[in-house]
Design a protein around this motif. Structure first.
Motif, PDB file in Angstrom:
ATOM      1  N   MET A  40     -14.337   3.019 -19.093  1.00 16.75           N
ATOM      2  CA  MET A  40     -14.036   2.472 -17.177  1.00 16.75           C
ATOM      3  C   MET A  40     -14.027   1.021 -16.951  1.00 16.75           C
ATOM      4  O   MET A  40     -14.887   0.146 -17.603  1.00 16.75           O
ATOM      5  N   GLN A  41     -13.774   0.460 -15.331  1.00 18.55           N
ATOM      6  CA  GLN A  41     -13.611  -0.731 -15.431  1.00 18.55           C
ATOM      7  C   GLN A  41     -13.509  -0.606 -13.622  1.00 18.55           C
ATOM      8  O   GLN A  41     -12.473   0.288 -13.119  1.00 18.55           O
ATOM      9  N   VAL A  42     -14.141  -1.217 -13.187  1.00 21.50           N
ATOM     10  CA  VAL A  42     -14.032  -1.772 -11.231  1.00 21.50           C
ATOM     11  C   VAL A  42     -13.445  -2.779 -11.582  1.00 21.50           C
ATOM     12  O   VAL A  42     -13.879  -3.965 -11.561  1.00 21.50           O
ATOM     13  N   MET A  43     -12.034  -2.849 -11.173  1.00 24.30           N
ATOM     14  CA  MET A  43     -11.235  -3.626 -10.742  1.00 24.30           C
ATOM     15  C   MET A  43     -10.185  -3.412 -10.195  1.00 24.30           C
ATOM     16  O   MET A  43      -9.625  -2.426  -9.955  1.00 24.30           O
ATOM     17  N   GLY A  44      -9.850  -5.314  -9.352  1.00 21.33           N
ATOM     18  CA  GLY A  44      -8.656  -4.843  -8.668  1.00 21.33           C
ATOM     19  C   GLY A  44      -7.556  -4.258  -9.077  1.00 21.33           C
ATOM     20  O   GLY A  44      -7.094  -4.512 -10.524  1.00 21.33           O
ATOM     21  N   ASP A  45      -6.138  -4.125  -8.783  1.00 22.50           N
ATOM     22  CA  ASP A  45      -5.508  -3.502 -10.008  1.00 22.50           C
ATOM     23  C   ASP A  45      -4.602  -4.322 -10.565  1.00 22.50           C
ATOM     24  O   ASP A  45      -3.452  -4.312 -10.980  1.00 22.50           O
ATOM     25  N   PRO A 102       2.167 -13.917   2.080  1.00 17.96           N
ATOM     26  CA  PRO A 102       1.382 -13.255   1.194  1.00 17.96           C
ATOM     27  C   PRO A 102       2.680 -12.903   0.098  1.00 17.96           C
ATOM     28  O   PRO A 102       3.582 -12.682   0.728  1.00 17.96           O
ATOM     29  N   ILE A 103       2.389 -12.630  -1.034  1.00 20.01           N
ATOM     30  CA  ILE A 103       3.535 -12.043  -2.310  1.00 20.01           C
ATOM     31  C   ILE A 103       2.376 -10.696  -2.817  1.00 20.01           C
ATOM     32  O   ILE A 103       3.384  -9.955  -3.233  1.00 20.01           O
ATOM     33  N   ASP A 104       1.643 -10.272  -2.885  1.00 15.86           N
ATOM     34  CA  ASP A 104       0.916  -9.014  -3.349  1.00 15.86           C
ATOM     35  C   ASP A 104      -0.088  -8.955  -2.564  1.00 15.86           C
ATOM     36  O   ASP A 104      -0.438  -9.131  -1.751  1.00 15.86           O
ATOM     37  N   LEU A 105      -0.580  -7.236  -2.476  1.00 12.46           N
ATOM     38  CA  LEU A 105      -1.117  -7.124  -1.885  1.00 12.46           C
ATOM     39  C   LEU A 105      -2.445  -6.104  -2.247  1.00 12.46           C
ATOM     40  O   LEU A 105      -2.109  -5.455  -3.724  1.00 12.46           O
ATOM     41  N   LEU A 106      -3.653  -7.040  -2.717  1.00 23.29           N
ATOM     42  CA  LEU A 106      -4.540  -6.074  -4.025  1.00 23.29           C
ATOM     43  C   LEU A 106      -5.905  -4.888  -3.365  1.00 23.29           C
ATOM     44  O   LEU A 106      -5.896  -5.372  -2.382  1.00 23.29           O
ATOM     45  N   ARG A 107      -5.876  -3.887  -4.038  1.00 19.80           N
ATOM     46  CA  ARG A 107      -6.870  -3.409  -3.793  1.00 19.80           C
ATOM     47  C   ARG A 107      -7.924  -3.368  -5.254  1.00 19.80           C
ATOM     48  O   ARG A 107      -8.302  -3.349  -6.516  1.00 19.80           O
ATOM     49  N   SER A 108      -9.268  -3.592  -4.272  1.00 22.94           N
ATOM     50  CA  SER A 108     -10.186  -4.462  -5.060  1.00 22.94           C
ATOM     51  C   SER A 108     -11.298  -2.425  -5.965  1.00 22.94           C
ATOM     52  O   SER A 108     -11.818  -3.107  -6.349  1.00 22.94           O
ATOM     53  N   ASN A 109     -11.290  -1.935  -4.514  1.00 25.10           N
ATOM     54  CA  ASN A 109     -12.110  -0.763  -5.452  1.00 25.10           C
ATOM     55  C   ASN A 109     -11.367   0.106  -5.762  1.00 25.10           C
ATOM     56  O   ASN A 109     -11.238   1.581  -5.363  1.00 25.10           O
TER      57      ASN A 109
END
Length: 417
Positions: free
Chosen positions: A261-266, A136-143
């Motif tokens: 607003m937008q619900v989106m990953g980082d 892995p190269i990144d850790l993404l938060r979805s919420n």
């Protein structure tokens, strides 16, 4: 002196030869990063590889959240011409590992500290049979929710603590002439709202039953009916021009203040930063409303394909080391908007959004609410994950009842078992 000069000359020739040999190393990498911030982030990996004498041969295939790149990979493998490395999402690497086409990277990852420093839940996908097959190269938060601060100030709303408060805030934004929520009809984008609702309204244990274990009783439960009912209320916050909208276009709507607003990953933050917008000043970041520290995660990872070419194997080795290098992870994620997947990386250079993500990450691990995102393909297996996304999207764009959506979801999943 002459002998020493000759030896020195020979040594220099050897160094030049070795350098020239190293410079000959190259690796073709297929990925789907094509937005401004993504391209800039990828360049940090390329530059570090170049320092180590390896050339990254770029094959960027954008669109469809990686599906186009995945389709290209299948064609390449069928033709017997795989790339040196490929960006992997969700169960991709586990699936290809079963086909026996991926290198076992366990020794390389152990030596680089990756095995010891990565979140334990990631192992479920990265080392499906005990052998590590992706890095892995990144850790993404979805919420995450991304908000335009000026729009919030204009409408007189603050960070919502519950989904009901969020919906009420949306009505205030609309009265102020601002689109409350920038969204799309693309199933994966709708699913980001959907899987956040599942865990936020019902907790991590329920999410595990539904999204990871695909339990029929949980899917048919009254709690899931309420999830769809809430999704219907959220749909009311979206404008009528949402069909076919790219996620980056929706992010631009928030950046410009057209939407609130937008619900989106980082990765959305990467777009804000690329426009020189500042967190806390120009835009806000906060988790989807919840009473527990839920962290729906995804990771961009790379897998290396089996090869007998010693030069390519050496290039693959260097790429693994670069991807797991803490300093490279910092440089990459500062641009990308995400956080390093290694839990032992110094976060002092990151902004407040990333620092909050890192704090919430560790809290979620303690509370057993660090959960693979359903929308990104890190929870249910692919044959089920696609059904969740398609049913949620069908519900979102139609007048289907919540009960009918639950029944359709459960029936479709049972048909796929």
């Amino acid at each position: 002196m002459r002998s020493r000069s000759l030896l020195l000359g020979a040594a220099m020739c050897g160094m030049i030869s070795a350098t020239a040999h190293a410079e000959d190393k190259s690796i073709e990498v297929i990925h789907h990063w094509v937005s401004d911030s993504e391209v800039a982030a990828v360049n940090t990996i390329k530059q570090e590889l170049e320092k180590r004498g390896v050339v990254w041969k770029d094959t960027a295939i954008g669109g469809a959240n990686g599906a186009n790149a995945a389709q290209s990979l299948r064609a390449r493998i069928v033709a017997g011409n795989p790339p040196g490395a490929m960006q992997m999402l969700g169960y991709d690497a586990a699936t290809w590992a079963k086909e026996g086409v991926l290198r076992d990277l366990t020794d390389l990852e152990t030596a680089s500290g990756g095995v010891q420093s990565l979140p334990a839940d990631y192992r479920r996908l990265a080392a499906p049979d005990g052998k590590w097959v992706e890095v892995p190269i990144d850790l993404l938060r979805s919420n995450w929710i991304w908000a335009n601060k000026k729009a919030f100030d204009t409408a007189g709303v603050s960070v919502p603590k519950t989904w009901d408060e969020l919906i009420a805030s949306g009505e205030k934004l609309r009265k102020a002439g601002i689109i409350p929520l920038a969204a799309s009809d693309e199933p994966w984008q709708i699913a980001k709202i959907f899987d956040s609702l599942i865990v936020d309204l019902n907790g991590p244990e329920f999410y595990t039953q539904v999204a990871l274990k695909v339990d029929d009783k949980a899917i048919r439960s009254p709690q899931m009916v309420k999830v769809f009912e809430k999704l219907r209320q959220v749909r009311g916050l979206v404008d009528d021009n949402f069909v076919g909208r790219d996620w980056a276009v929706a992010t631009e709507m928030v950046a410009s203040g057209k939407a609130g607003m937008q619900v989106m990953g980082d990765w959305a933050k990467g777009e804000f930063l690329a426009k020189n917008l500042k967190p806390g000043v120009d835009f806000l970041c906060f988790p989807t409303p919840t009473s527990t520290p839920n962290f729906l995660w995804a990771m961009d990872s790379f897998s290396m394909f089996e090869t007998t070419d010693p030069s390519l194997r050496a290039a693959q080795d260097e790429l693994v080391k670069v991807l797991l290098d803490p300093e490279v992870q910092i440089k990459f994620n500062l641009i990308k908007g995400s956080i390093p997947p290694r839990l032992d990386v110094d976060m002092s250079k990151f902004d407040d959004c990333a620092k909050q993500a890192a704090v919430d990450l560790k809290a979620s691990i303690e509370h057993k609410s660090f959960l693979g995102t359903l929308s990104g393909g890190y929870a249910a297996e692919p044959q089920f994950a696609s059904i969740f996304k398609e049913v949620a999207a069908k519900f979102f764009v139609s007048d289907m009842s919540a009960q009918d959506a639950v029944t359709l979801l459960a029936d479709e999943i049972n048909n796929a078992r």
